[in-house]
Motif scaffolding. Structure first.
Motif, PDB file in Angstrom:
ATOM      1  N   UNK A 160     123.987  49.848   6.731  1.00  9.95           N
ATOM      2  CA  UNK A 160     124.329  50.565   7.950  1.00  9.95           C
ATOM      3  C   UNK A 160     124.430  49.664   9.165  1.00  9.95           C
ATOM      4  N   UNK A 161     123.626  48.616   9.214  1.00 10.70           N
ATOM      5  CA  UNK A 161     123.657  47.702  10.356  1.00 10.70           C
ATOM      6  C   UNK A 161     124.946  46.898  10.423  1.00 10.70           C
ATOM      7  N   UNK A 162     125.736  46.923   9.341  1.00 10.31           N
ATOM      8  CA  UNK A 162     126.979  46.160   9.283  1.00 10.31           C
ATOM      9  C   UNK A 162     128.214  47.004   9.569  1.00 10.31           C
ATOM     10  N   UNK A 163     128.028  48.290   9.842  1.00  7.54           N
ATOM     11  CA  UNK A 163     129.165  49.201   9.954  1.00  7.54           C
ATOM     12  C   UNK A 163     130.230  48.692  10.935  1.00  7.54           C
TER      13      UNK A 163
ATOM     14  N   UNK B  67     113.639  47.551  14.479  1.00 11.40           N
ATOM     15  CA  UNK B  67     115.007  47.517  13.963  1.00 11.40           C
ATOM     16  C   UNK B  67     115.585  46.127  14.073  1.00 11.40           C
ATOM     17  N   UNK B  68     116.848  46.011  13.714  1.00  3.92           N
ATOM     18  CA  UNK B  68     117.532  44.726  13.803  1.00  3.92           C
ATOM     19  C   UNK B  68     117.973  44.459  15.236  1.00  3.92           C
TER      20      UNK B  68
ATOM     21  N   UNK C  91     122.544  46.727  21.493  1.00  2.00           N
ATOM     22  CA  UNK C  91     123.528  47.368  22.372  1.00  2.00           C
ATOM     23  C   UNK C  91     123.685  48.849  22.040  1.00  2.00           C
ATOM     24  N   UNK C  92     123.722  49.172  20.761  1.00  2.00           N
ATOM     25  CA  UNK C  92     123.838  50.569  20.340  1.00  2.00           C
ATOM     26  C   UNK C  92     122.625  51.374  20.784  1.00  2.00           C
TER      27      UNK C  92
ATOM     28  N   UNK D 130     128.736  40.332  17.237  1.00  2.00           N
ATOM     29  CA  UNK D 130     127.994  41.578  17.051  1.00  2.00           C
ATOM     30  C   UNK D 130     126.476  41.366  17.010  1.00  2.00           C
ATOM     31  N   UNK D 131     126.023  40.168  17.383  1.00  2.00           N
ATOM     32  CA  UNK D 131     124.593  39.954  17.532  1.00  2.00           C
ATOM     33  C   UNK D 131     123.871  39.438  16.307  1.00  2.00           C
TER      34      UNK D 131
END
Length: 266
Positions: free
Chosen positions: A28-31, A194-195, A200-201, A255-256
């Motif tokens: 999910x973190x790669x979406x 979390x990661x 940002x999200x 994307x961090x």
């Protein structure tokens, strides 16, 4: 570069009936980043990429249960290696790294200098992902173990208080709902592990959040791995190479994430 690689792969022959499509499952973190890379790949190659995202452990289980997937992009190395051991993956490679962060409301008074002390405070309502189903949970529980080495008894306290907000069965979260944002809003949690790539999200939906990187003494990874089902599926190999290419790695940086394949700057 991508066109050359793809043309070379196709020239070797043997792209099966699905040569015009690649199925990619991802953490999910790669979406966001993989959606961008897949769209760019499709635009340049003409090959369709079908994607699905969720907790890495659950995505691996879908493959084990029979889903036909060409590439798994996991938030750990364990799931890709498990698929390889079971004969469901022909190749495994690490493609990026991340870091763990705590996303905290100001009331939690969390900082790097008091990180373990504040997490252990009963006033801190701690949210996490779910171990085994999601590597984010595994990395967090490994962090608990490191905290315990400096604060004996800490693991049991953190294990007991941690609320598994995300990372379980995907069926438990209605579409469009954000359990983490809801947890902060309702007061269920005031800190969420979390990661760091998700900062940002998180701040977009909960603007007053503070982002604290896990101190180096308690850092546990994370390392992300690709599992390629078949090396004779040229289109899938080409997508994997696009992910590993300097252009793909630069996207992870934007994307961090912490890319592992960027060349040194001249």
């Amino acid at each position: 570069m991508l066109r050359i690689v793809l043309a070379s792969c196709l020239a070797l022959g043997s792209v099966a009936a699905r040569a015009d499509e690649v199925v990619l499952y991802g953490a999910g973190s790669l979406r966001a980043v993989l959606t961008d890379i897949a769209q760019d790949f499709s635009k340049k190659s003409g090959i369709k990429v079908r994607t699905a995202f969720g907790p890495s452990g659950l995505m691996r289980e879908k493959i084990e249960q029979g889903d036909k997937v060409d590439i798994l992009a996991s938030a750990d190395m364990a799931s890709p290696r498990q698929l390889q051991r079971d004969g469901r993956a022909s190749a495994v490679v690490m493609f990026t790294r991340n870091r763990l962060c705590a996303f905290a409301l100001p009331e939690a008074r969390l900082a790097v200098v008091n990180f373990a002390e504040r997490l252990l405070d009963p006033a801190v309502k701690l949210g996490t992902s779910t171990p085994k189903a999601d590597p984010g949970g595994d990395y967090t529980w490994a962090m608990f173990q490191l905290i315990d080495k400096r604060n004996p008894g800490a693991f049991a306290k953190l294990d007991a208080k941690a609320q598994k907000i995300v990372g379980g069965s995907t069926a438990s979260t209605p579409a469009g709902q954000d359990p983490i944002a809801d947890g902060f809003k309702s007061g269920q949690i005031n800190v969420m592990m979390g990661y760091c790539s998700g900062a940002a999200q998180r701040k977009a939906v909960t603007p007053n959040l503070e982002v604290i990187q896990v101190p180096e003494a308690y850092e546990t990874g994370p390392e992300y791995g690709l599992a390629l089902a078949r090396t004779d599926h040229a289109a899938a190999v080409a997508l994997m190479l696009a992910i590993l290419s300097p252009e793909g790695q630069a996207a992870f940086g934007r994307y961090g994430f912490a890319p592992v394949g960027l060349p040194a700057q001249p």
